[in-house]
Design a protein around this motif. Sequence first.
Motif, PDB file in Angstrom:
ATOM      1  N   ALA A   1      40.216  45.215  40.515  1.00 15.43           N
ATOM      2  CA  ALA A   1      40.484  46.591  40.923  1.00 15.43           C
ATOM      3  C   ALA A   1      41.848  47.050  40.420  1.00 15.43           C
ATOM      4  O   ALA A   1      41.997  48.182  39.928  1.00 15.43           O
ATOM      5  CB  ALA A   1      40.409  46.707  42.445  1.00 15.43           C
ATOM      6  N   VAL A   2      42.850  46.177  40.517  1.00 13.12           N
ATOM      7  CA  VAL A   2      44.185  46.541  40.037  1.00 13.12           C
ATOM      8  C   VAL A   2      44.169  46.740  38.524  1.00 13.12           C
ATOM      9  O   VAL A   2      44.708  47.727  37.999  1.00 13.12           O
ATOM     10  CB  VAL A   2      45.210  45.464  40.440  1.00 13.12           C
ATOM     11  N   GLN A   3      43.552  45.806  37.810  1.00 15.66           N
ATOM     12  CA  GLN A   3      43.520  45.922  36.354  1.00 15.66           C
ATOM     13  C   GLN A   3      42.770  47.171  35.910  1.00 15.66           C
ATOM     14  O   GLN A   3      43.160  47.845  34.959  1.00 15.66           O
ATOM     15  CB  GLN A   3      42.865  44.669  35.752  1.00 15.66           C
ATOM     16  N   ASP A   4      41.697  47.503  36.619  1.00 10.91           N
ATOM     17  CA  ASP A   4      40.921  48.698  36.290  1.00 10.91           C
ATOM     18  C   ASP A   4      41.751  49.952  36.534  1.00 10.91           C
ATOM     19  O   ASP A   4      41.724  50.909  35.751  1.00 10.91           O
ATOM     20  CB  ASP A   4      39.645  48.727  37.133  1.00 10.91           C
ATOM     21  N   THR A   5      42.510  49.970  37.633  1.00 13.64           N
ATOM     22  CA  THR A   5      43.366  51.113  37.951  1.00 13.64           C
ATOM     23  C   THR A   5      44.432  51.307  36.889  1.00 13.64           C
ATOM     24  O   THR A   5      44.736  52.434  36.474  1.00 13.64           O
ATOM     25  CB  THR A   5      44.023  50.910  39.328  1.00 13.64           C
ATOM     26  N   ILE A   6      44.997  50.200  36.420  1.00 15.00           N
ATOM     27  CA  ILE A   6      46.016  50.269  35.368  1.00 15.00           C
ATOM     28  C   ILE A   6      45.396  50.749  34.058  1.00 15.00           C
ATOM     29  O   ILE A   6      45.956  51.597  33.346  1.00 15.00           O
ATOM     30  CB  ILE A   6      46.686  48.898  35.195  1.00 15.00           C
ATOM     31  N   ALA A   7      44.215  50.219  33.742  1.00 19.16           N
ATOM     32  CA  ALA A   7      43.553  50.603  32.491  1.00 19.16           C
ATOM     33  C   ALA A   7      43.201  52.079  32.462  1.00 19.16           C
ATOM     34  O   ALA A   7      43.245  52.718  31.404  1.00 19.16           O
ATOM     35  CB  ALA A   7      42.293  49.754  32.298  1.00 19.16           C
TER      36      ALA A   7
END
Length: 710
Positions: free
Chosen positions: A243-249
């Motif tokens: 979820a964090v990586q997706d938000t950053i992406a």
Amino acid sequence: MSTEPEPAEDAEAAEPGTPDVAAEGGPGVEAAQGDSEAAAKQSEAEAELAAQRLERERIERRKAEKQGPIAAGTKLSGTAADLLAAVRAVESGEKPVAAVFAEPGPAPRRPAPAARPQPVAASPVAVAADAETVEAARRVLTEGGAPDTLASQVVAALGEGADERLRDDPWQLLRVTGVRPEQADGFARALLGDQCAPDDERRGRAVTVWLLEQAALAGHTALEMAALVSALGRQGVPDPDAAVQDTIAEGDALVFQDALEESGVPEHRGEAEGDGEDGERPVRVLVGLERYALAEESLADGLARLINSVPKEDGSAADWERAAASAGSSTAELIRAVAGHGLVLHTGGEASLAEPAALLGAARELGLRAWAAFHGPVGRDRFAARAAEGAGSGVTTVGGLLSGLEGPGRDADGALDLDVLVVLDAPQLDVETAALLTESLPDGARLVLAGDPAVLWSVGPGRVFADLLAARICPLVTSRRPDPGPLGELVSGVGIGELNQVEAPGKEVVIVPVRDAGEAVHRTVQLVADSVPRAIGIPAEETQVITPGHGGAAGTRALNAALKERLNPGPGRFGGFDPGDRVAYSPAPGRTLPGRVVKADAEGLHLSCAGEAVVVPKERVEQSVRHGWALTAHQALGARWPAVVVVLPGDAVQALSRPWVYTAFGRADRHLSVVHGADQALARAVAEIPAKPRTTRLPALLAPQVPAGG
């Protein structure tokens, strides 16, 4: 210290609630105002908000120019009415924001800008949303079982096409202040039906952004990766890391890797990569919202420019030395430090305000354009009266200075038209306001940040003053002027963690023990209306009540209701208010102006705040005006009263800390009554509970730009 154990009758307790700790700054959120006539009467706070929007747009443009990555169906789970109540409660200050981060959890920089931010022309805070857009959002809300009265807030948060954004991603409802994940989940289930799942990546992104926003409300400018991942797990996100990586992406958040110095930043060492064994410095991985991350970078750049530049040569060294020699002790140190440095810190209590007042006077005698700025008009007027002999004119509010409604205005390049600026309650500076101030200073200007480091920190994100004190990158002058009398002795002891008994022959300090919250309310009313006027000679209108939170049986709501009934009874025919009512007006989040109700008419509620006439449109009254006989400590910051009654009910002991007690007790000029029902919790808070840590990036951003010791 006197004790007044006079028995009293139990008063009827108000409804139970939770002390408002994380959002103690009071009610008030930005609302759309489309009346063109309001432009001419624009308030200082509205102009400040407009100036901040201009600065954020400038930061957005700068970000776009950066190259490369930055291193570093059913219904709602509750009823629609419950959702609406939750939103309104947070907006009005009746409920705290989610205390997700109430306790501590386990790039290339831009060149100096060619042109400074220009003053903002008076204009309404926001243009009223298009009626068709609001109606479209209302239909989607109704379909999802949410109250349609949230349509305006949804459009304000999501912009044009808000209805389509909600259909595509129902969890965007979390952008509305006061909405919690479980309520957004119910809305999503109603719209998506069987397609709604807890592992939906849209939910993961929305909850990640919501958690970062809650962290900002608690004062953090970013979160360590481990703390964010842990919080996502508690919110039922199946794969927090993804979820964090997706938000950053998706660009909804930024990630940073900040190097840790050998001395480190102890409160920020929750997650570090590398232990130095291979010669690599350890780093911490942080995630933050773009708005605050870029503001903190802008602030670091501006502070570095001040520290590394040579101050403008106004007045010879001999002239500065003569001015210092004629002053005493720490005042002379302050003048000498300002003579040779672009950034200077000054610390001290109420008595120490005489030193920046003397500095302003000396600078003006040398021909410099010297100005002082306070956050609110109460502090401004109080300092202006104190500094009248030394500094003459030249005192403004921070908002008035930035907006151009007060102060020297701006030069042809858009910089503030001054040589010396002293910000007198610097602990209240959040990162966005501080960034706008530093960016607005001309080259060669001198900035003095002065304040009491023991008071509560800013309502907004960051701990600018505390970070600079810890960084030791510029001169620091500590005042040696103690606050006088029993009150000064008591408050000074609290500041170092000691709750001392003080001799108070003139009843400067009185302790009033109570058994429960009902008795606390009763005794508070008795003190304000009778005991203090009779025994101390201070009338009720000059006495301020301070309590830990808005909710609870002895919070501001319960106390204000009891005090109104005794001091200014009436039917509350103007949205709950009557002429003569004391009020706390919040024109913007974190800003509180004490005032009184004058009248009400078709224009709205007419107030008198610090001698200035204010008209609050009727649709804004519920959100931005509350009764003000009783305030929280954050609302009282920057002001002092002849008499203060501090109420410490037993149901609010978890809100007590050393900074809270220090701030509340320090608002009294001549008399302090403590309505004490907290037993040993008061002494424990003073001795053992410091300020809650905040995660910020400012020290790490300054380290490579400024040599140690300035």
